[in-house]
Design an enzyme around this catalytic site. Structure first.
Site, PDB file in Angstrom:
ATOM      1  N   HIS A 137     120.110   8.847  10.271  1.00  0.00           N
ATOM      2  CA  HIS A 137     120.354  10.018   9.406  1.00  0.00           C
ATOM      3  C   HIS A 137     120.784   9.630   7.990  1.00  0.00           C
ATOM      4  CE1 HIS A 137     119.872  12.714  12.742  1.00  0.00           C
ATOM      5  NE2 HIS A 137     120.883  12.190  13.423  1.00  0.00           N
ATOM      6  N   ASP A 267     120.234  10.195  23.281  1.00  0.00           N
ATOM      7  CA  ASP A 267     120.659  11.588  23.402  1.00  0.00           C
ATOM      8  C   ASP A 267     119.475  12.473  23.773  1.00  0.00           C
ATOM      9  OD1 ASP A 267     119.519  11.101  20.923  1.00  0.00           O
ATOM     10  OD2 ASP A 267     121.306  11.641  19.771  1.00  0.00           O
ATOM     11  N   TYR A 307     125.138  10.145  24.033  1.00  0.00           N
ATOM     12  CA  TYR A 307     126.553  10.528  24.146  1.00  0.00           C
ATOM     13  C   TYR A 307     127.023  10.804  25.559  1.00  0.00           C
ATOM     14  CZ  TYR A 307     125.377  10.578  19.314  1.00  0.00           C
ATOM     15  OH  TYR A 307     124.904  10.177  18.097  1.00  0.00           O
TER      16      TYR A 307
HETATM   17  C1  X5A Z   1     122.855   9.343  15.532  1.00  0.00           C
HETATM   18  C2  X5A Z   1     123.052  10.735  16.062  1.00  0.00           C
HETATM   19  C3  X5A Z   1     123.854  12.960  15.687  1.00  0.00           C
HETATM   20  C4  X5A Z   1     124.717  13.771  14.794  1.00  0.00           C
HETATM   21  C5  X5A Z   1     124.939  15.157  15.375  1.00  0.00           C
HETATM   22  C6  X5A Z   1     125.793  16.035  14.506  1.00  0.00           C
HETATM   23  N1  X5A Z   1     123.653  11.622  15.238  1.00  0.00           N
HETATM   24  N2  X5A Z   1     125.908  17.346  15.056  1.00  0.00           N
HETATM   25  O1  X5A Z   1     122.693  11.010  17.200  1.00  0.00           O
HETATM   26 ZN    ZN Z   2     120.825  11.598  17.868  1.00  0.00          ZN
END
Ligand code: X5A
Ligand code: ZN
Length: 683
Positions: A137, A267, A307
């Protein structure tokens, strides 16, 4: 060809952590990294990898992508108090800084570049970097979504600069859109960026217009940015597989990268509180396996999100096992893409049709012109939710997480069966033996009186010579070894390809195998009796077959294609979708006379099919052409990644053939479905 898998990990990257309450950031915890490493140790995978030390990325490397101003802003966070850190973090969306963040982010970059060095220098074939903070990101001058420096984007630029790599493919299977990577390369045709992401018609974070399917890159980079938006949660193994087979892989092979980087966020896996998707850990093994066939195997996997600790760490282990060349567990779940996934694929293919030859022949009526109301979920269409697969009554987040834990504990036990101790056993005439890789096991007379008896019973009139009797008996012995899991695969040279396959299939029945996929390349000079459903036969040959195709007996009239440029459509558009829909227990691949796939086609075919049936393959070849035999033995051993032909002129008849078969059989073999031109009533 290089061998081995590099693993990059350093405890120090667990020191970066959230120091205050923040319900958005509190999932990006140090245990994400340590639990992966613990689980790798648990499966004895760490000792099988080459452990490569991490280092810091340098200022010069980081500024390949980021501005010096931004680098200095991050540098300054080292000396900040908690209050100052919190304030600095608030300048960005979903970001937290800790006094060690700068150090960890530099290690994450450096680890990724060390991995690129290991792979590009030929020290290892492939590898994985377990890093924090993640990268995809982050942007030229901004941290975003837990990401500080864009590890994978920097790696792509670094490989181009240091090794003169011309084309890099980045596959971002994280459930979020790596908009940072998109921005960095959107005008650059030398980097093909592919991302799928939870989108929900722009309602899901980061809620950007530019994450949609019709954003394809611009300027010289037009067509080199591929976004697959997921408009529903609950995407399953078959949805991910369908997008790989029908969108990513054809384009990726046409692009022909020299290096593949994976922004590997987990994720997108089951149980993840962010993604809400349903892909199980072995799905990542299959995705990895596909990508190992590009760029002569040069593949760098770099951790991004993920996560749910258990889901994350099991999926990471599946990825690394696959990089190491272990047989893949079968992909679980119903092999049928959901309607929403088909819609997404349809849109993406339509958007990219102008840029890629492999998509140029598709007839895709834009979805907007088909009545959109037709595609709203209706009664028959199960509403996809991430929990419906395994926990129909799940309620709270922690309940859900615990349920996934339980599910995964069982699931992993189910899919991870002990593997045969030997990889491949080969039966060949003595004069062929010396050109085989030394690691194969050679079987010369495994046949017993009992097996010889079976051969005679089956084919007395053909077995005039002792030599044939021995070859066939030996083949049955090898087949039994595969079925009894003493060996993973076998390669048999037999002067009678059709007879051998017929006998092998018959013996599969004796051995009570439920589903055998038989692919016969070349002319079959014998009719094979098919026990319906227990065998699925695909014959690929240059001659027209009079018999009509049925679900379990398919004949493909294929034109010899010297360039191999239509092979991709045959493989991804037909053979693999049927094979994955069928989910065989064993595969028999026969190369008979007048085979039209060439010395490259057959190893390629086998190589991809190794993802199925836990790599249980009996390869039968009639020809003793040295080159093919050697390539096949190496492929079965996993020592070889055959190349695709370059995509030049395309044989229209072949493309047409694949299209017709897709239409004919997509109700029987649902993984053939790749757009929504099928009317709703047929589904
Ligand atoms: C690397 C990644 C996710 C950020 C989520 C914010 N970032 N809501 O999985
Ligand atoms: Zn992500």
């Amino acid at each position: 060809m290089a061998s081995g898998t590099a693993l990059l990990y350093d405890d120090e990257m667990t020191s970066h952590k959230l120091l205050w309450e923040d319900s958005v950031c509190d999932i990006e915890i140090p245990e994400r990294l340590s639990s992966c490493y613990e689980n790798l140790k648990h499966y004895n995978l760490v000792e099988r990898c080459l452990s490569v030390p991490v280092r810091e990325g340098t200022e010069e490397e980081i500024t390949l992508v980021h501005s010096l101003d931004y680098l200095e802003i991050v540098e300054k966070t080292q000396k900040m108090s908690k209050e100052e850190l919190q304030k600095a973090s608030a300048n960005y969306d979903a970001v937290f800084f800790h006094p060690t963040t700068y150090r960890c982010a530099k290690l994450a970059v450096g680890a990724t570049l060390q991995l690129v060095d290991a792979v590009m220098s030929g020290t290892t074939r492939n590898g994985m970097a377990l890093v924090r903070p993640p990268g995809h990101h982050s942007q030229r001058s901004a941290a975003n979504g837990f990401c500080v420096f864009n590890n994978v984007a920097i790696a792509a630029k670094y490989a181009q600069q240091k090794y003169g790599v011309q084309r890099v493919l980045i596959v971002d299977w994280d459930v979020h859109h790596g908009q940072g990577i998109q921005y960095i390369f959107e005008e650059d045709p030398s980097v093909l960026y592919f991302s799928w992401h939870r989108f929900e018609h722009q309602r899901y974070w980061p809620c950007l217009r530019e994450s949609d399917y019709d954003v394809v890159g611009h300027g010289k980079g037009e067509g080199f940015n591929i976004n697959v938006p997921w408009n529903k949660v609950g995407m399953k193994n078959s949805d991910y597989l369908a997008v790989f087979l029908h969108v990513l892989l054809p384009v990726a092979f046409e692009f022909d990268p020299e290096l593949v980087l994976i922004s590997a966020g987990y994720d997108s896996g089951i149980g993840d509180p962010e993604g809400q998707m349903s892909a199980t850990p072995e799905c990542f093994a299959h995705l990895t396996h596909f990508l190992m066939h590009l760029a002569k195997g040069k593949l760098c996997v770099v951790l991004e999100g993920g996560y749910h600790l258990r889901s994350l760490s099991e999926s990471v282990c599946m990825t690394i096992k696959t990089l190491l060349g272990d047989p893949l567990p079968s992909l679980s779940g119903e092999m049928k893409p959901c309607l929403s996934a088909l819609e997404s694929m349809h849109d993406v293919k339509a958007a990219h049709k102008p840029y890629w030859k492999c998509l140029s022949f598709e007839d895709l009526t834009p979805l907007k012109e088909l009545s959109t109301k037709l595609y709203q979920p209706e009664d028959g269409e199960a509403v996809q939710t991430s929990i419906s697969l395994w926990n129909p009554t799940g309620k709270t987040n922690s309940d859900e997480a615990a349920e996934t834990d339980k599910f995964l504990e069982l699931h992993m036990k189910e899919i991870l069966s002990p593997e045969p101790s030997a990889k491949t056993v080969v039966a060949v005439a003595a004069r062929n033996a010396e050109m085989l890789p030394s690691s194969v096991q050679i079987e010369t007379n495994g046949e017993t009186e009992e097996l010889k008896g079976l051969v005679c019973e089956f084919a007395a009139e053909f077995v005039k010579e002792d030599k044939i009797l021995n070859v066939l008996g030996n083949m049955l012995a090898i087949l039994e070894k595969i079925v009894k899991k003493k060996v993973t695969s076998g390669l048999v040279v037999s002067p009678e390809a059709s007879l051998s396959s017929a006998l092998a299939l018959k013996h599969c029945c004796n051995l009570r195998l439920q589903k055998v996929l038989c692919i016969f390349v070349g002319e079959m000079d014998m009719k094979i009796d098919l026990d319906d459903g227990k065998v699925c036969l695909i014959n690929i040959c240059g001659k027209q077959c009079e018999q009509a195709n049925t679900k379990y007996s398919i004949s493909l009239n294929w034109k010899e294609d010297a360039e191999g440029s239509t092979f991709s459509s045959l493989l991804f558009g037909f053979i693999l979708p049927v094979a994955y829909s069928y989910q065989p227990d064993l595969m028999i691949i026969t190369v008979g006379s007048n085979q039209i796939l060439g010395t490259n086609g057959i190893p390629l075919l086998i190589s991809f099919l190794q993802g199925l049936a836990q790599s249980r393959i009996l390869a039968l070849i009639q020809d003793t052409e040295a080159q093919l035999l050697e390539a096949l033995a190496k492929t079965l051993m996993g020592d070889f990644t055959p190349c695709f032909g370059t995509c030049t002129a395309v044989l229209q008849e072949n493309i047409q053939m694949v299209k017709e078969l897709q239409e004919q059989l997509q109700q029987e073999w649902k993984m053939l479905q790749c757009s929504v031109n099928v009317s709703k009533s047929e589904r």
